[in-house]
Design a protein around this motif. Structure first.
Motif, mmCIF file in Angstrom:
data_model
loop_
_atom_site.group_PDB
_atom_site.id
_atom_site.type_symbol
_atom_site.label_atom_id
_atom_site.label_comp_id
_atom_site.label_asym_id
_atom_site.label_seq_id
_atom_site.Cartn_x
_atom_site.Cartn_y
_atom_site.Cartn_z
ATOM 1 N N GLU A 56 -36.566 118.833 -2.747
ATOM 2 C CA GLU A 56 -36.440 120.266 -2.477
ATOM 3 C C GLU A 56 -35.150 120.822 -3.061
ATOM 4 O O GLU A 56 -35.140 121.898 -3.678
ATOM 5 C CB GLU A 56 -36.470 120.484 -0.964
ATOM 6 N N THR A 57 -34.046 120.083 -2.886
ATOM 7 C CA THR A 57 -32.737 120.540 -3.365
ATOM 8 C C THR A 57 -32.676 120.555 -4.884
ATOM 9 O O THR A 57 -32.117 121.487 -5.488
ATOM 10 C CB THR A 57 -31.620 119.647 -2.800
ATOM 11 N N GLU A 58 -33.242 119.538 -5.524
ATOM 12 C CA GLU A 58 -33.273 119.494 -6.987
ATOM 13 C C GLU A 58 -34.108 120.643 -7.544
ATOM 14 O O GLU A 58 -33.714 121.293 -8.526
ATOM 15 C CB GLU A 58 -33.838 118.149 -7.454
ATOM 16 N N THR A 59 -35.245 120.909 -6.919
ATOM 17 C CA THR A 59 -36.113 122.007 -7.362
ATOM 18 C C THR A 59 -35.411 123.349 -7.224
ATOM 19 O O THR A 59 -35.446 124.188 -8.136
ATOM 20 C CB THR A 59 -37.421 122.023 -6.545
ATOM 21 N N ASN A 60 -34.746 123.560 -6.090
ATOM 22 C CA ASN A 60 -34.035 124.825 -5.858
ATOM 23 C C ASN A 60 -32.905 125.023 -6.863
ATOM 24 O O ASN A 60 -32.661 126.152 -7.324
ATOM 25 C CB ASN A 60 -33.482 124.864 -4.434
ATOM 26 N N TYR A 61 -32.226 123.934 -7.216
ATOM 27 C CA TYR A 61 -31.131 124.051 -8.183
ATOM 28 C C TYR A 61 -31.661 124.396 -9.569
ATOM 29 O O TYR A 61 -31.066 125.212 -10.284
ATOM 30 C CB TYR A 61 -30.311 122.762 -8.239
ATOM 31 N N LEU A 62 -32.782 123.795 -9.955
ATOM 32 C CA LEU A 62 -33.374 124.100 -11.265
ATOM 33 C C LEU A 62 -33.805 125.548 -11.344
ATOM 34 O O LEU A 62 -33.670 126.209 -12.384
ATOM 35 C CB LEU A 62 -34.566 123.171 -11.530
ATOM 36 N N LYS A 63 -34.325 126.057 -10.237
ATOM 37 C CA LYS A 63 -34.768 127.458 -10.202
ATOM 38 C C LYS A 63 -33.590 128.420 -10.156
ATOM 39 O O LYS A 63 -33.630 129.502 -10.749
ATOM 40 C CB LYS A 63 -35.663 127.695 -8.986
ATOM 41 N N ASN A 64 -32.537 128.021 -9.430
ATOM 42 C CA ASN A 64 -31.390 128.907 -9.243
ATOM 43 C C ASN A 64 -30.101 128.080 -9.219
ATOM 44 O O ASN A 64 -29.615 127.715 -8.143
ATOM 45 C CB ASN A 64 -31.554 129.691 -7.937
ATOM 46 N N PRO A 65 -29.535 127.783 -10.387
ATOM 47 C CA PRO A 65 -28.357 126.908 -10.473
ATOM 48 C C PRO A 65 -27.044 127.616 -10.119
ATOM 49 O O PRO A 65 -26.103 127.649 -10.914
ATOM 50 C CB PRO A 65 -28.373 126.455 -11.934
ATOM 51 N N ASN A 66 -26.995 128.193 -8.917
ATOM 52 C CA ASN A 66 -25.772 128.875 -8.505
ATOM 53 C C ASN A 66 -24.803 127.887 -7.838
ATOM 54 O O ASN A 66 -25.088 126.694 -7.706
ATOM 55 C CB ASN A 66 -26.089 130.059 -7.579
ATOM 56 N N GLU A 67 -23.660 128.400 -7.422
ATOM 57 C CA GLU A 67 -22.601 127.554 -6.864
ATOM 58 C C GLU A 67 -23.057 126.827 -5.599
ATOM 59 O O GLU A 67 -22.867 125.608 -5.462
ATOM 60 C CB GLU A 67 -21.369 128.410 -6.559
ATOM 61 N N LEU A 68 -23.678 127.548 -4.685
ATOM 62 C CA LEU A 68 -24.134 126.949 -3.440
ATOM 63 C C LEU A 68 -25.135 125.827 -3.705
ATOM 64 O O LEU A 68 -25.013 124.734 -3.146
ATOM 65 C CB LEU A 68 -24.778 128.008 -2.541
ATOM 66 N N ASN A 69 -26.104 126.084 -4.557
ATOM 67 C CA ASN A 69 -27.128 125.073 -4.834
ATOM 68 C C ASN A 69 -26.550 123.860 -5.553
ATOM 69 O O ASN A 69 -27.068 122.745 -5.406
ATOM 70 C CB ASN A 69 -28.271 125.689 -5.641
ATOM 71 N N LYS A 70 -25.499 124.060 -6.320
ATOM 72 C CA LYS A 70 -24.869 122.928 -6.996
ATOM 73 C C LYS A 70 -24.099 122.062 -6.003
ATOM 74 O O LYS A 70 -24.117 120.826 -6.098
ATOM 75 C CB LYS A 70 -23.938 123.416 -8.111
#
Length: 258
Positions: A56-70
């Motif tokens: 889930e976290t990897e998918t969210n980062y690919l969709k939205n590579p912002n600071e929080l997701n990183k």
């Protein structure tokens, strides 16, 4: 050799960012708000839940590579390395390095929000210790504790994470690392002391683990009553067995039989 060189170079970057945070004090309310956004990827003990959260976290980062997701990505890589890599010969190897490199990119950036730094610095140090364990390079463990000490010096007054993760690594070291194992006693006591002064300092999950860790380090007759009290607290704080409850119950049973 490359990993040692990278760690050495990034020590300087850590210091620069830490000094920046000292000059511009952290906003405690903002830090706690960030903590709430990271809690679901921190201190996961259920491996099935962890695997789901990793995807889930990897998918969210690919969709939205912002600071929080990183930051979330760096932390979930750490949790994967801690809970899965040592029980896998292929699939989950290398996640400690992924965590260290992801968090290093964040800490080396002058644009990183300063309230993220306690989380980044603490998990980055722990990730490097896991790289050392996975590669059997003791020098990396030494580098990790330099990073831990930096994080504790700069952030421990406002965040439990530097001492919590340093103490967690220390308590699992072999006996001959006595100069580092001492932190297992010191750090969890410090967290309990700070929490007693400010109940917002650490959440229920961290305190459940902290009370358990304190008791694990003090199982003799001298501390028996206090250890049992803390084990009861660890159990009470964790009714759904998401933190220290199960291990606390097991340790309590062993202590009461002595």
């Amino acid at each position: 050799m490359r990993q040692l060189l990278i760690a050495s170079i990034l020590l300087t970057m850590t210091t620069l960012n830490s000094l920046t945070a000292q000059i511009n004090p952290l906003d405690f309310s903002k830090l706690k708000s960030i903590e709430q956004e990271l809690e679901d990827v921190m201190e996961l003990i259920d491996t099935s839940e962890l695997k789901i959260k990793l995807k889930e976290t990897e998918t969210n980062y690919l969709k939205n590579p912002n600071e929080l997701n990183k930051v979330r990505l760096g932390i979930i890589y750490h949790e994967t390395a801690l809970n899965l890599s040592f029980f896998s010969t292929t699939t989950y190897k290398g996640y400690a390095k992924k965590s260290f490199e992801t968090l290093s990119e964040l800490i080396s950036s002058q644009n990183t929000t300063k309230e993220f730094l306690p989380f980044i610095a603490s998990y980055r140090a722990s990730a490097l210790s896991l790289v050392g364990a996975e590669t059997k390079k003791i020098k990396l463990l030494g580098q990790a504790f330099i990073l831990f000490n930096e994080a504790v010096n700069h952030y421990a007054e406002v965040s439990y994470l530097p001492e919590f993760l340093r103490g967690s690594v220390a308590e699992n070291l072999p006996w001959f690392f006595f100069s580092k194992r001492k932190f297992a006693k010191e750090d969890f006591q410090s967290i309990i002391n700070k929490h007693n002064k400010n109940s917002e300092y650490a959440n229920w999950k961290i305190m459940s683990f902290a009370y358990l860790a304190w008791a694990k380090q003090r199982q003799g007759k001298k501390h028996r009553i206090q250890a049992l009290t803390y084990l009861d607290k660890a159990i009470e704080l964790d009714p759904n067995s998401k933190a220290g409850k199960q291990k606390a119950e097991n340790l309590k049973a062993r202590i009461t039989k002595k």
